[in-house]
Write a protein that holds these residues in place. Structure first.
Motif, mmCIF file in Angstrom:
data_model
loop_
_atom_site.group_PDB
_atom_site.id
_atom_site.type_symbol
_atom_site.label_atom_id
_atom_site.label_comp_id
_atom_site.label_asym_id
_atom_site.label_seq_id
_atom_site.Cartn_x
_atom_site.Cartn_y
_atom_site.Cartn_z
ATOM 1 N N ILE A 118 44.976 34.641 47.314
ATOM 2 C CA ILE A 118 43.794 34.590 46.462
ATOM 3 C C ILE A 118 43.179 35.985 46.397
ATOM 4 N N THR A 119 43.216 36.553 45.203
ATOM 5 C CA THR A 119 42.637 37.896 45.058
ATOM 6 C C THR A 119 41.156 37.766 44.705
ATOM 7 N N GLN A 120 40.486 38.883 44.714
ATOM 8 C CA GLN A 120 39.060 38.948 44.347
ATOM 9 C C GLN A 120 38.856 38.346 42.955
ATOM 10 N N GLU A 167 39.169 34.610 42.985
ATOM 11 C CA GLU A 167 37.980 34.069 43.659
ATOM 12 C C GLU A 167 36.815 33.955 42.672
ATOM 13 N N GLU A 168 36.600 35.034 41.889
ATOM 14 C CA GLU A 168 35.484 35.065 40.943
ATOM 15 C C GLU A 168 35.691 34.050 39.816
ATOM 16 N N LEU A 195 37.415 31.269 40.012
ATOM 17 C CA LEU A 195 37.229 29.929 40.584
ATOM 18 C C LEU A 195 35.735 29.604 40.707
ATOM 19 N N GLN A 196 34.998 30.590 41.171
ATOM 20 C CA GLN A 196 33.555 30.457 41.358
ATOM 21 C C GLN A 196 32.877 30.171 40.015
#
Ligand code: ZN
Length: 448
Positions: free
Chosen positions: A406-408, A411-412, A414-415
Motif C-alpha cells: 500500500i503506497t501513500q 492510502e489517500e 482509500l481514505q
C-alpha cells in the motif's frame, strides 16, 4: 550386488527397442550428453536433464551406487560463430562458454537437478581425444587424409546402424552428407578436422579441432570405463551422434559401449520440435518468470519422458493447479526419513515405486496418489511427502499469496473513497474505486 533389491527397475532400451530389467549389480555408470554452451538452456534441455535426474535419484534411493557423467561441448562452430558475433573475436569462445555453463548450472539448480559426479569439458580433454583417435587409426578403423582430417571408416565397423535400426544403404539415402573426394564412404564421419586458423590444437595430423562425436566416446571411457550401463540423451541424438559414439567406442574397445540407451522425446510447439535452430524455443530463465521452476519440474515429470510433450500455457496452468493441490495436502507435514520410506510396507508407497520402476511411469504414480490422498493419515502423508521430495525432487512448498503493497497514493485514495461513502456520494466513491482498479487494486467492501 544389491543387498536387498526392494524393487527391480526396468527401462526401455532404444538398442533393441524393448523394455528390459536393469539388473542387480549395485554399481551403475550413467553418461548423458550435455549441452553446447553458446546460449541459455531452453525447455527441451530442461526436460532431458529432469528425466535423467529422476532416474539418478530413483536408482540412488533404491540402493544403487550411481556414477553420473555429463559433458560440455565447449568447442564447436556454433560457439565460435557466437563469440565472433557477440564479442567480435572467435578466440574468446571460452568466455562465452563459461558464461553459459554457469547460467546452465543456475537453471539446473532451480529445477532441483542434482549435479553429476563429473562434468568434463572437451577443451580440457584434447589429449585423451587424440589418443582415442590414434587407437582407431592403429586398428584400421579410421584414416587421415592429406589435408589433415581424420575420418572414421564405416566399412570397418559391422554394427553400424544397430541403434537407429537402419542399414547403411538406408542411412546413406537419408543422411544429407556432403560427398567429399577424400572420404572413402559418404557415411564416414570426422574425428578430427584440420583448420588453418582460429582456436585449435596441434595433433599428429596437424593443427585442428576434434569432431563432435569423439568427445563422448573419449570422455565416457575416461570417467566411466569402456562399457557403461546407461547412456542417455534426447531422441534427436540417436542418429548420427549416438550411432557414431557406438562405432568409435566399440571400434576401439571391442566390447559393448552401453548396455542401455535411454532417450527422451522432444518438447514441441505446434507439433514441431522446440529447438534453437527453429527459433521456436523458450529459455528456462524466461519460463521461470511466468511459472516457478518447481511447477515446470512437476509438468515435465507427469508427462512420460518417451512421449512428445506439446507445450501449452493451458497445460502448464493445469500442472500448476495439480502441484499446488499436492503442496497444500502435504503442508505442515514433516517428511519421513529415507530409511523410514525404504522400510515401510504401506501399499501406496509400494505402488508408487512399482510405477516409477516401470520405465519411470510418474503419471501412473501420481494417479494413485491423487486417488488416495484424501484418506491418508499423518504417518502415511509423511512417507508420501518424503518420497516426493527425495525421489521426484519436488520442494512441495505451496505458493504464497502476493503481499499487497500500500503506497501513500493508495492510502489517500482509500481514505477519500471512505469519506465519499460516509457522505453517501456514490458517484465520487465509484470514480475513486475505478481509479484504484486502474492501479491494480480491487476493493471488496465488507457487508455490514
Ligand atoms: Zn554425446
Amino acid at each position: 550386488m544389491l543387498k536387498q533389491p526392494i524393487f527391480s527397475i526396468t527401462l526401455y532400451n532404444t538398442l533393441g527397442r524393448r523394455q528390459q530389467p536393469l539388473g542387480n549389480s549395485d554399481q551403475i555408470t550413467m553418461y548423458v550428453c550435455g549441452i553446447t554452451p553458446y546460449d541459455y538452456a531452453h525447455l527441451g534441455h530442461g526436460r532431458c536433464y529432469v528425466t535423467f535426474d529422476l532416474l539418478y535419484r530413483l536408482l540412488t534411493f533404491l540402493g544403487y551406487k550411481v556414477t553420473y557423467c555429463r559433458n560440455f561441448t565447449d568447442i564447436d562452430d556454433k560457439l565460435l560463430n557466437r563469440a565472433d558475433k557477440e564479442l567480435n573475436d572467435p578466440s574468446a569462445y571460452l568466455i562465452l562458454a563459461n558464461k553459459y555453463i554457469s547460467s546452465f548450472h543456475e537453471d539446473m539448480e532451480k529445477l532441483a537437478c542434482k549435479a553429476p559426479d563429473f562434468e568434463p569439458r572437451v577443451t580440457t580433454h584434447i589429449v585423451p581425444i587424440i589418443s582415442f583417435i590414434e587407437g582407431l587409426i592403429a586398428k584400421g578403423k579410421a584414416y587421415a587424409t592429406e589435408v589433415g582430417d581424420v575420418y572414421f571408416r564405416i566399412s570397418a565397423f559391422e554394427g553400424y546402424g544397430k541403434l537407429s535400426q537402419r542399414t547403411k544403404d538406408e542411412l546413406k539415402a537419408g543422411a544429407r552428407v556432403a560427398v567429399r573426394a577424400d572420404k572413402e564412404d559418404p557415411l564416414d564421419f570426422a574425428l578430427w578436422k584440420s583448420c588453418d586458423e582460429g582456436p585449435g590444437w596441434e595433433s599428429p595430423w596437424g593443427f585442428g579441432r576434434p569432431g563432435w562425436h569423439i568427445e563422448c566416446s573419449a570422455m565416457s571411457s575416461e570417467y566411466l570405463g569402456e562399457t557403461i550401463d546407461i547412456h542417455g540423451g534426447g531422441m534427436d541424438l540417436i542418429f548420427p551422434h549416438h550411432e557414431n559414439e557406438i562405432a568409435q567406442s566399440e571400434g576401439l574397445h571391442n566390447k559393448p559401449f552401453a548396455r542401455f540407451w535411454v532417450h527422451n522425446a522432444f518438447v514441441r510447439v505446434n507439433e514441431e520440435k522446440m529447438s534453437k535452430s527453429l527459433g521456436n524455443f523458450l529459455t528456462l530463465r524466461d519460463a521461470y518468470t511466468t511459472f516457478s521452476p518447481m511447477v515446470l519440474r512437476y509438468y515435465y515429470l507427469i508427462h512420460h519422458y518417451r512421449n512428445p510433450l506439446d507445450f501449452s500455457p493451458e497445460d502448464i496452468e493445469s500442472a500448476r493447479k495439480s502441484y499446488q493441490k499436492l503442496c497444500l495436502a502435504l503442508e505442515n507435514i514433516d517428511p519421513a526419513s529415507e530409511d523410514e520410506i525404504r522400510a515401510t510396507s504401506y501399499p501406496l508407497i509400494n505402488d508408487i515405486f512399482t510405477a516409477l520402476c516401470d520405465d519411470l511411469n510418474v503419471a501412473k504414480a501420481m494417479g494413485r496418489i491423487f486417488e488416495s490422498i484424501k484418506d491418508m493419515g499423518p504417518n502415511e502423508l509423511a512417507l508420501l511427502k518424503g518420497l516426493l521430495m527425495y525421489v521426484l525432487g519436488l520442494a512441495l512448498e505451496p505458493e504464497k499469496k502476493e503481499t499487497v503493497v500500500i503506497t501513500q497514493e493508495i492510502e489517500e485514495l482509500l481514505q477519500a473513497r471512505q469519506e465519499a461513502r460516509d457522505r453517501k456520494d456514490w458517484t465520487a466513491a465509484d470514480q475513486l474505486r475505478a481509479r484504484l482498479q486502474e492501479l491494480g487494486y480491487d476493493i471488496q467492501d465488507k457487508k455490514s
